[in-house]
Design an enzyme around this catalytic site. Structure first.
Site, PDB file in Angstrom:
ATOM      1  N   GLY A  21       0.829  -1.202   0.000  1.00  0.00           N
ATOM      2  CA  GLY A  21       0.000   0.000   0.000  1.00  0.00           C
ATOM      3  C   GLY A  21       0.856   1.242   0.000  1.00  0.00           C
ATOM      4  O   GLY A  21       2.087   1.189  -0.132  1.00  0.00           O
ATOM      5  N   GLY A  22       0.198   2.395   0.178  1.00  0.00           N
ATOM      6  CA  GLY A  22       0.915   3.645   0.143  1.00  0.00           C
ATOM      7  C   GLY A  22       1.768   3.888   1.364  1.00  0.00           C
ATOM      8  O   GLY A  22       2.664   4.727   1.337  1.00  0.00           O
ATOM      9  N   VAL A  26       2.737  -5.774   3.265  1.00  0.00           N
ATOM     10  CA  VAL A  26       2.274  -6.877   4.107  1.00  0.00           C
ATOM     11  C   VAL A  26       2.906  -8.170   3.626  1.00  0.00           C
ATOM     12  O   VAL A  26       2.923  -8.459   2.425  1.00  0.00           O
ATOM     13  CB  VAL A  26       0.739  -7.000   4.077  1.00  0.00           C
ATOM     14  CG1 VAL A  26       0.279  -8.101   5.011  1.00  0.00           C
ATOM     15  CG2 VAL A  26       0.092  -5.677   4.463  1.00  0.00           C
ATOM     16  N   VAL A 102      -5.823 -13.786   7.138  1.00  0.00           N
ATOM     17  CA  VAL A 102      -7.183 -14.088   6.677  1.00  0.00           C
ATOM     18  C   VAL A 102      -7.139 -14.506   5.210  1.00  0.00           C
ATOM     19  O   VAL A 102      -6.631 -13.754   4.366  1.00  0.00           O
ATOM     20  CB  VAL A 102      -8.099 -12.854   6.832  1.00  0.00           C
ATOM     21  CG1 VAL A 102      -9.503 -13.170   6.341  1.00  0.00           C
ATOM     22  CG2 VAL A 102      -8.133 -12.408   8.280  1.00  0.00           C
ATOM     23  N   ASP A 144     -10.253   5.275   8.101  1.00  0.00           N
ATOM     24  CA  ASP A 144      -9.737   4.959   6.759  1.00  0.00           C
ATOM     25  C   ASP A 144     -10.477   3.763   6.166  1.00  0.00           C
ATOM     26  O   ASP A 144      -9.860   2.816   5.663  1.00  0.00           O
ATOM     27  CB  ASP A 144      -8.227   4.683   6.822  1.00  0.00           C
ATOM     28  CG  ASP A 144      -7.581   4.664   5.430  1.00  0.00           C
ATOM     29  OD1 ASP A 144      -8.167   5.256   4.498  1.00  0.00           O
ATOM     30  OD2 ASP A 144      -6.505   4.061   5.284  1.00  0.00           O
TER      31      ASP A 144
END
Length: 573
Positions: A21-22, A26, A102, A144
């Protein structure tokens, strides 16, 4: 994907990269202590250099770790890891979060394939709101909500992640432009976020409305060439109904379902927080009612749009700082047509006059600490019982709304805090949210006896508890690795993260040297150990009376439980 043998904090092995992401990337990971797969979110080094951010990040991660709900991705741990940068640069602490791993796909990948069927969109939105309903009761605002923070499992259930991270980012960023650069998109910002104002739970409801809009329409309600351009539209533009922007043709029945949901979407995306749904539960109720398929007329929808979005003196309500933030980016473009240039200059002139008038008025009035006759000041009720707090609020013509919240630092039944905070001014008859301590959060210890050691570890992990020492003990009735007892009884209440020690069966029993024993006595001794004695005649040696054990098929020591042991005895003349 690239794999690595890096181990963080001496405990978490970092494996394949599974998302980026930004502000973080992960990885799939493995907890070497508890022996389970996890997801590890590692924050970018640029963020890590901000000491204030690292402190806020750690506090928010700890708050998120206390939330346990089926619709929320669990946070197991958070910390900082120090590893040298490439090229031999000095090592710097890098924050990381260890989360529940998950399975499934992100909602943003589902949306990328095209508009989501209305029934699925409602189900996904309801899952998000279910998570928010729980988090808002716990006093945690996500800030967010976006498809990139929502996971859809193979079973179709919703898991919301990254609680607390957005607050850590926003509290460490001075401008809208910086915050949007870190978070990566302003497409789901509420107007109050875009204007840098204080946010509450209704901000999450606005963002959820934007996500629902995108699922139904197949695209976001506002688009522009920069985050600031999009943020500007969230503050000032009216979104088109989702049914009017879908590029694909769909059966009329599907369009009817979308039109039935449009009043809910428009209500959730109201510019004024007070015109939105008051809480996540009300939003969910509205979604359930919309499932009946009652489609509003164009006149009703137009009336609702006018009520929620204008006409109103929108720009007069914005602060000077907001205008500087939103107008400093020269690259912004609108998705709807703007007012003529002359109108813009007229608006600016009007704003200057208004600001000058306010300044003169402020300088002219005399300072006073008195509360207006119709106003009320929120009293300080922290540490009091709820009944005492209600009485004091009623004395000040204010109403109380109770929310129970776990807090180990405040006695059960005592008030933790209020929202608005003590000293705030409110109108007569308004409601004050009173957070009351339910005591330290407690977890029920799951049944462990009879499980295998690995199954017991999984049960403890799912319950939010930690595995402690594992001690082996001989037990003739239990197979290897079976749990015999635990340091905490099943059903007992303990604090989250409590360490539970286990005693497990070794799978063996200790056999003494039975040679020279009477055969009957040796047989009974083996039976008491859960073993089977098999008498074997030996005609090569002289018989004794009574019969005496002359040999054993195994040497003295540990033997597997439920084994059979040959006992030789003499039968010769």
């Amino acid at each position: 994907m690239t794999t690595t043998t890096r181990v963080m904090a001496g405990r978490y092995r970092v494996d394949d990269l599974i998302g980026r992401g930004g502000m973080a990337h992960v990885h799939r990971g493995y907890d070497l202590t508890l022996g389970r797969e996890v997801a590890i979110k590692i924050l970018d080094r640029e963020l890590a250099r901000d000491t204030a951010f690292r402190t806020r990040f750690r506090m928010e991660a700890q708050a998120a770790s206390r939330m346990s709900h089926p619709s929320i991705v669990r946070v197991f741990d958070a910390g900082e890891d120090t590893t040298p940068e490439a090229g031999g640069s000095p090592a710097e602490p890098v924050p990381f979060i260890v989360m529940e791993l998950v399975p499934g796909e992100l909602l943003k990948d589902v949306i990328a394939r095209g508009p989501v069927p209305a029934a699925d969109a409602v189900r996904y939105a309801d899952g998000i709101l279910e998570a928010l309903e729980y988090s808002h009761r716990a006093g945690v605002v996500h800030r967010d909500i976006k498809p990139g923070n929502v996971k859809i499992t193979p079973a179709g259930t919703v898991k919301v992640m990254d609680f607390g991270i957005a607050r850590a980012v926003s509290d460490s960023s001075s401008t809208v432009a910086e915050t949007t650069q870190i978070i990566g998109t302003a497409a789901y910002f509420s107007p109050e976020q875009a204007k840098g104002e204080q946010v509450d739970a209704r901000t999450d409801l606005y963002s959820t409305g934007v996500v629902l809009y995108e699922m139904l329409a197949g695209r976001q309600p506002f688009r522009g060439e920069s985050p600031v351009a999009v943020a500007y539209q969230h503050v000032s533009e009216t979104p088109l109904p989702p049914s009017e922007v879908r590029d694909e043709e769909h059966p009329e029945r599907e369009l009817e379902r979308i039109r039935a949901l449009e009043p809910i979407v428009l209500r959730a995306m109201a510019k004024d927080p007070f015109q939105r749904f008051p809480d996540a539960a009300s939003f969910r109720t509205a979604l359930d009612e919309a499932a009946t398929g009652v489609v509003p007329t164009k006149k009703q929808l137009s009336s609702l749009t006018s009520e929620l979005y204008g006409p109103s003196p929108r720009h007069a309500q914005e602060t000077a700082r907001t205008l500087r933030q939103l107008s400093s980016d020269t690259t912004m473009t609108r998705t709807q047509s703007g007012p003529p240039v002359a109108w813009v200059w007229a608006g600016v002139a009007l704003l200057v006059v208004l600001l000058a008038s306010v300044l003169i008025w402020v300088l002219a009035i005399k300072p006073t600490t008195d509360v207006p006759g119709a106003g009320r000041t929120v009293p300080n009720v922290a540490g009091q019982t709820y009944d005492a707090a209600v009485a004091l609020l009623q004395k000040n013509d204010l109403r109380a709304i109770r929310i129970d919240q776990a807090d180990a630092g405040v006695d059960k039944g005592k008030v933790i805090s209020t929202d608005p905070a003590a000293g705030s001014n409110m109108d007569k008859g308004q409601s004050v949210t009173v957070y009351v301590s339910s005591g330290a959060a407690e977890i029920s210890v799951p049944p462990l006896e009879g499980l295998s050691a690995s199954a017991a570890k999984d049960a403890l992990s799912k319950a939010g508890l930690q595995l402690g020492s594992v001690t082996q003990k001989n037990d003739p009735r239990s197979s290897h690795d079976t749990v015999l007892s635990a340091s905490a009884a099943a059903g007992s209440k303990v604090a989250p993260g409590t360490v539970v020690d286990l005693v497990v069966a070794s799978g063996v029993v200790t056999v003494n040297d039975l040679t020279g024993w009477p055969l009957d006595s040796a047989t009974q001794a083996l039976q008491q150990l859960g073993l089977t004695a098999n008498p074997v005649e030996n005609p090569g040696c002289k018989a004794t009376d009574p019969k005496t054990v002359a040999s054993m098929s195994v040497p003295p020591g540990d033997v597997p439980v439920q084994s059979t042991i040959d006992l030789g005895y003499c039968t010769g003349k």
